[in-house]
Design a protein around this motif. Structure first.
Motif, PDB file in Angstrom:
ATOM      1  N   ASN A   9       0.836  -1.223   0.124  1.00 33.84           N
ATOM      2  CA  ASN A   9      -0.122   0.064   0.171  1.00 33.84           C
ATOM      3  C   ASN A   9       0.856   1.317   0.092  1.00 33.84           C
ATOM      4  O   ASN A   9       1.585   1.555   0.893  1.00 33.84           O
ATOM      5  CB  ASN A   9      -0.883   0.068   1.215  1.00 33.84           C
ATOM      6  N   LEU A  10       0.628   2.106  -1.055  1.00 39.78           N
ATOM      7  CA  LEU A  10       1.611   3.307  -1.127  1.00 39.78           C
ATOM      8  C   LEU A  10       0.804   4.385  -0.993  1.00 39.78           C
ATOM      9  O   LEU A  10       1.207   5.551  -1.563  1.00 39.78           O
ATOM     10  CB  LEU A  10       2.413   3.212  -2.745  1.00 39.78           C
ATOM     11  N   SER A  11      -0.390   4.209  -0.660  1.00 38.62           N
ATOM     12  CA  SER A  11      -1.517   5.439  -0.491  1.00 38.62           C
ATOM     13  C   SER A  11      -0.980   6.571   0.298  1.00 38.62           C
ATOM     14  O   SER A  11      -1.311   7.651   0.241  1.00 38.62           O
ATOM     15  CB  SER A  11      -2.927   5.084  -0.267  1.00 38.62           C
ATOM     16  N   GLN A  12      -0.201   6.029   1.293  1.00 42.40           N
ATOM     17  CA  GLN A  12       0.236   7.196   2.416  1.00 42.40           C
ATOM     18  C   GLN A  12       1.693   7.715   2.140  1.00 42.40           C
ATOM     19  O   GLN A  12       2.058   8.339   2.757  1.00 42.40           O
ATOM     20  CB  GLN A  12       0.166   6.477   3.856  1.00 42.40           C
ATOM     21  N   HIS A  13       2.226   7.209   1.203  1.00 39.34           N
ATOM     22  CA  HIS A  13       3.662   7.463   0.801  1.00 39.34           C
ATOM     23  C   HIS A  13       3.599   9.006  -0.080  1.00 39.34           C
ATOM     24  O   HIS A  13       3.004   9.122  -1.001  1.00 39.34           O
ATOM     25  CB  HIS A  13       4.402   6.429  -0.160  1.00 39.34           C
ATOM     26  N   ILE A  14       4.356   9.780   0.398  1.00 43.12           N
ATOM     27  CA  ILE A  14       4.351  11.214  -0.185  1.00 43.12           C
ATOM     28  C   ILE A  14       5.817  11.363  -0.964  1.00 43.12           C
ATOM     29  O   ILE A  14       6.933  10.996  -0.433  1.00 43.12           O
ATOM     30  CB  ILE A  14       4.566  12.430   1.194  1.00 43.12           C
ATOM     31  N   LEU A  15       5.428  11.714  -2.327  1.00 46.78           N
ATOM     32  CA  LEU A  15       6.662  11.645  -3.085  1.00 46.78           C
ATOM     33  C   LEU A  15       7.675  12.880  -2.860  1.00 46.78           C
ATOM     34  O   LEU A  15       6.862  13.979  -2.450  1.00 46.78           O
ATOM     35  CB  LEU A  15       6.094  11.707  -4.678  1.00 46.78           C
ATOM     36  N   SER A  16       8.878  12.664  -3.048  1.00 43.47           N
ATOM     37  CA  SER A  16       9.685  13.871  -2.869  1.00 43.47           C
ATOM     38  C   SER A  16       9.827  14.579  -4.151  1.00 43.47           C
ATOM     39  O   SER A  16       9.279  14.326  -5.113  1.00 43.47           O
ATOM     40  CB  SER A  16      11.239  13.291  -2.438  1.00 43.47           C
ATOM     41  N   ALA A  17      10.484  15.775  -4.108  1.00 43.66           N
ATOM     42  CA  ALA A  17      10.805  16.543  -5.225  1.00 43.66           C
ATOM     43  C   ALA A  17      11.476  15.820  -6.385  1.00 43.66           C
ATOM     44  O   ALA A  17      11.107  15.819  -7.792  1.00 43.66           O
ATOM     45  CB  ALA A  17      11.341  17.854  -4.843  1.00 43.66           C
ATOM     46  N   ASP A  18      12.502  15.142  -5.955  1.00 49.15           N
ATOM     47  CA  ASP A  18      13.206  14.452  -7.161  1.00 49.15           C
ATOM     48  C   ASP A  18      12.298  13.319  -7.478  1.00 49.15           C
ATOM     49  O   ASP A  18      12.557  13.028  -8.950  1.00 49.15           O
ATOM     50  CB  ASP A  18      14.409  13.561  -6.364  1.00 49.15           C
ATOM     51  N   GLU A  19      11.684  12.451  -6.793  1.00 47.60           N
ATOM     52  CA  GLU A  19      10.871  11.395  -7.319  1.00 47.60           C
ATOM     53  C   GLU A  19       9.722  12.054  -8.355  1.00 47.60           C
ATOM     54  O   GLU A  19       9.398  11.385  -9.284  1.00 47.60           O
ATOM     55  CB  GLU A  19       9.930  10.865  -6.289  1.00 47.60           C
ATOM     56  N   MET A  20       9.151  13.178  -8.081  1.00 45.18           N
ATOM     57  CA  MET A  20       8.086  13.940  -8.857  1.00 45.18           C
ATOM     58  C   MET A  20       8.828  14.428 -10.155  1.00 45.18           C
ATOM     59  O   MET A  20       8.257  14.306 -11.331  1.00 45.18           O
ATOM     60  CB  MET A  20       7.347  15.134  -8.044  1.00 45.18           C
ATOM     61  N   SER A  21       9.917  14.999  -9.991  1.00 42.52           N
ATOM     62  CA  SER A  21      10.698  15.334 -11.320  1.00 42.52           C
ATOM     63  C   SER A  21      11.072  14.044 -12.219  1.00 42.52           C
ATOM     64  O   SER A  21      10.901  13.995 -13.458  1.00 42.52           O
ATOM     65  CB  SER A  21      12.151  15.837 -10.862  1.00 42.52           C
ATOM     66  N   VAL A  22      11.235  12.843 -11.902  1.00 45.80           N
ATOM     67  CA  VAL A  22      11.698  11.589 -12.496  1.00 45.80           C
ATOM     68  C   VAL A  22      10.221  11.183 -13.199  1.00 45.80           C
ATOM     69  O   VAL A  22      10.226  10.637 -14.356  1.00 45.80           O
ATOM     70  CB  VAL A  22      12.159  10.608 -11.747  1.00 45.80           C
TER      71      VAL A  22
END
Length: 344
Positions: A9-22
């Motif tokens: 379950n990744l629904s509670q995981h908050i993406l970082s700025a680097d992950e969003m950029s990729v």
């Protein structure tokens, strides 16, 4: 196996700025791949086997099938139905739209329209389509990145039948490539290049060396072409190796391959009775190699007598194996195979 080990379950995981950029680069984006020496060794082994087969069967000729004529278009007709639009939504709120018209018909990326008794074709894109062109910084061969704008120009030129709509289509194509990181120099060289209709292709049968593109691909290509004259002067391979090989690159793993796993095969895989368990060398009990196979988890070096431990479970069904064949005279032959050991 519980469902907790199969579903994360990744629904509670908050993406970082680097992950969003990729992730913003799109699922087709290929990150820079490191040099894979084992993968290159496998590709070279397959290429060597292809050279041997080509030399062995070079005296045979293949029959070619006569070209088939395209079906006639004398009876081509479009269905004439009233125009209209139908919108519907299911219980989950998914909206479905169906559009039809008696004057135009869309098929894939082509829009066929009828005007004043004549048929015209234009580019067709849905309103929900996104810019899915390959990014310029994706880890693909430079030749592919530089040739992509021109190939899209040829596609637009062939689909668009009216000259008054060709220029706006080219401007839209340039804008889409610019958003994907292509430089003006690359776009000017491609979009200003003349499109040659019915260009003749070279009818030469070159041997193909296929490998995955990575950081060392240019060095591998240079090394093969530098030493290709050795095969051209070889007594056995000279007849089939006069022309340098055509080097074809396979695409590396993109973001979609690394992140999306639609089918988890582990939960319904039926293990073989030889899989898992104790490490060492074992017989599969169902092939001719079993009679001459030495079992155990340790073997001795033929000259120094040093004991070497086997750190994997190897059977006659194992692939990518380095093996030793012991001769009655005392000498040994060290070989390798990418196939099953019983087929190698």
């Amino acid at each position: 196996m519980s469902m907790d080990t199969l579903v994360i379950n990744l629904s509670q995981h908050i993406l970082s700025a680097d992950e969003m950029s990729v992730l913003a680069r799109g699922p087709s984006y290929v990150p820079t791949l490191n040099f894979d020496d084992f993968g290159l060794e496998v590709d070279l082994f397959k290429f060597e086997r292809l050279l041997n087969l080509k030399s062995f069967f070079s005296h045979r000729t293949t029959e070619t099938m006569p070209p088939t004529e395209p079906p006639g278009t004398d009876n081509l007709a479009l269905p004439i139905e009233p125009s209209g639009t139908v919108n519907s939504a299911d219980q989950k709120g998914t909206k479905l739209t169906n559009v039809w018209s008696s004057k135009q018909l869309s098929f894939l990326d082509v829009l066929i329209s009828q005007e004043n008794g004549e048929f015209h074709t234009d580019l067709y894109r849905k309103d929900t389509d996104r810019n899915a062109l390959l990014r310029a910084d994706s880890h693909h061969p430079p030749s592919l990145i530089n040739a992509l704008p021109f190939s899209q120009k040829v596609r637009v030129s062939r689909i668009t039948s009216r000259q008054d709509k060709l220029a706006p289509a080219m401007d839209d194509l340039r804008e889409r490539f610019t958003k994907r990181g292509y430089t003006p120099a690359v776009l000017d060289a491609a979009l200003n290049r003349e499109v040659i209709p019915n260009r003749a292709t070279k009818d030469e049968k070159r041997i193909v060396f296929s490998t995955t593109y990575n950081r060392a691909s240019n060095l591998v290509r240079f090394t093969i072409r530098k030493h290709w004259h050795l095969l051209q002067n070889d007594e056995v391979l000279a007849a089939s190796c006069q022309t340098p090989p055509l080097i074809a690159y396979r695409r590396g793993r993109n973001l979609s391959d690394n992140l999306i796993h639609a089918d988890n095969k582990d939960h319904y895989h039926t293990p073989h009775f030889l899989e898992g368990g104790k490490q060492g060398n074992f017989r599969c009990m169902n092939c001719s190699v079993c009679n001459s196979l030495t079992t155990g988890d340790v073997f001795c070096h033929p000259h120094s007598g040093k004991k070497i431990t086997i750190h994997n479970r190897i059977t006659c069904r194992s692939t990518f194996v380095v093996y030793i064949i012991r001769c009655p005279c005392g000498l040994v032959y060290v070989g390798k195979t990418t196939r099953m050991l019983k087929h190698g």
